[in-house]
Design a protein around this motif. Structure first.
Motif, PDB file in Angstrom:
ATOM      1  N   ASP A  59      26.466  -7.908 -28.329  1.00  0.00           N
ATOM      2  CA  ASP A  59      26.595  -9.285 -28.796  1.00  0.00           C
ATOM      3  C   ASP A  59      28.032  -9.724 -28.567  1.00  0.00           C
ATOM      4  O   ASP A  59      28.968  -9.036 -28.993  1.00  0.00           O
ATOM      5  CB  ASP A  59      26.264  -9.395 -30.284  1.00  0.00           C
ATOM      6  N   ARG A  62      30.389 -16.357 -27.409  1.00  0.00           N
ATOM      7  CA  ARG A  62      30.275 -17.092 -26.149  1.00  0.00           C
ATOM      8  C   ARG A  62      31.628 -17.588 -25.658  1.00  0.00           C
ATOM      9  O   ARG A  62      31.885 -17.623 -24.459  1.00  0.00           O
ATOM     10  CB  ARG A  62      29.305 -18.260 -26.309  1.00  0.00           C
ATOM     11  N   ALA A  68      27.964 -17.103 -18.508  1.00  0.00           N
ATOM     12  CA  ALA A  68      26.826 -16.478 -19.181  1.00  0.00           C
ATOM     13  C   ALA A  68      26.472 -15.171 -18.480  1.00  0.00           C
ATOM     14  O   ALA A  68      26.304 -15.150 -17.265  1.00  0.00           O
ATOM     15  CB  ALA A  68      25.626 -17.419 -19.166  1.00  0.00           C
ATOM     16  N   LYS A  70      24.516 -12.156 -16.800  1.00  0.00           N
ATOM     17  CA  LYS A  70      23.240 -12.146 -16.073  1.00  0.00           C
ATOM     18  C   LYS A  70      23.089 -10.823 -15.339  1.00  0.00           C
ATOM     19  O   LYS A  70      24.040 -10.044 -15.226  1.00  0.00           O
ATOM     20  CB  LYS A  70      23.166 -13.313 -15.107  1.00  0.00           C
ATOM     21  N   ALA A  88      21.403 -13.488 -20.600  1.00  0.00           N
ATOM     22  CA  ALA A  88      21.839 -13.430 -21.995  1.00  0.00           C
ATOM     23  C   ALA A  88      20.929 -14.278 -22.858  1.00  0.00           C
ATOM     24  O   ALA A  88      20.416 -15.311 -22.431  1.00  0.00           O
ATOM     25  CB  ALA A  88      23.277 -13.927 -22.102  1.00  0.00           C
ATOM     26  N   GLU A  89      20.725 -13.837 -24.092  1.00  0.00           N
ATOM     27  CA  GLU A  89      19.932 -14.581 -25.066  1.00  0.00           C
ATOM     28  C   GLU A  89      20.893 -15.247 -26.048  1.00  0.00           C
ATOM     29  O   GLU A  89      21.614 -14.557 -26.765  1.00  0.00           O
ATOM     30  CB  GLU A  89      19.009 -13.639 -25.826  1.00  0.00           C
ATOM     31  N   PRO A  90      20.932 -16.578 -26.103  1.00  0.00           N
ATOM     32  CA  PRO A  90      21.841 -17.236 -27.050  1.00  0.00           C
ATOM     33  C   PRO A  90      21.267 -17.208 -28.467  1.00  0.00           C
ATOM     34  O   PRO A  90      20.055 -17.159 -28.659  1.00  0.00           O
ATOM     35  CB  PRO A  90      21.903 -18.674 -26.527  1.00  0.00           C
ATOM     36  N   TRP A  97      26.117 -14.605 -27.598  1.00  0.00           N
ATOM     37  CA  TRP A  97      25.168 -14.175 -26.575  1.00  0.00           C
ATOM     38  C   TRP A  97      24.778 -12.739 -26.873  1.00  0.00           C
ATOM     39  O   TRP A  97      25.631 -11.888 -27.120  1.00  0.00           O
ATOM     40  CB  TRP A  97      25.793 -14.193 -25.176  1.00  0.00           C
ATOM     41  N   ARG A  98      23.485 -12.428 -26.818  1.00  0.00           N
ATOM     42  CA  ARG A  98      23.014 -11.038 -26.886  1.00  0.00           C
ATOM     43  C   ARG A  98      22.601 -10.631 -25.478  1.00  0.00           C
ATOM     44  O   ARG A  98      21.861 -11.334 -24.796  1.00  0.00           O
ATOM     45  CB  ARG A  98      21.833 -10.887 -27.830  1.00  0.00           C
ATOM     46  N   VAL A  99      23.097  -9.474 -25.059  1.00  0.00           N
ATOM     47  CA  VAL A  99      22.846  -8.973 -23.716  1.00  0.00           C
ATOM     48  C   VAL A  99      22.261  -7.565 -23.827  1.00  0.00           C
ATOM     49  O   VAL A  99      22.806  -6.729 -24.569  1.00  0.00           O
ATOM     50  CB  VAL A  99      24.168  -8.913 -22.915  1.00  0.00           C
TER      51      VAL A  99
END
Length: 105
Positions: A59, A62, A68, A70, A88-90, A97-99
């Protein structure tokens, strides 16, 4: 800055986060802090030991990243390189951002 944003800043700069190096594909490495957890195939992201985990979640604030995350980007953490597994999931507020990233790049 809202109280929630201030709390996130304290969290990401404290003992509950870790120093990582995020490198966008074709870009320059960036030293940032992230909250790191394991991803259980059934339960999704959980916090716990990372010794045997094949997929980790990172996490990030941002505002700390240049773009972002990817697929194709990498994250260096604890002497290992992890490959970003997808976009990434915002979070709902657009602050984090969760990656998900795979061990071994």
């Amino acid at each position: 800055m809202s109280p929630f944003e201030a709390m996130l800043g304290t969290f990401f700069n404290g003992a509950l986060s870790a120093a990582v190096t995020y490198t966008p594909q074709g870009g320059e490495p960036v030293q940032v802090r992230a909250s790191v957890g394991i991803v259980d195939p059934v339960m999704g992201p959980v916090r716990g030991t990372m010794l045997q985990a094949k997929i980790l979640s990172f996490d990030f604030l941002r505002s700390e990243l240049p773009t972002a995350p990817k697929r194709g980007d990498t994250i260096a953490y604890n002497g290992e390189v992890f490959g970003v597994a997808g976009p990434a999931e915002p979070d709902a507020d657009g602050l984090v951002w969760r990656v998900r990233a795979n061990r071994g790049g």
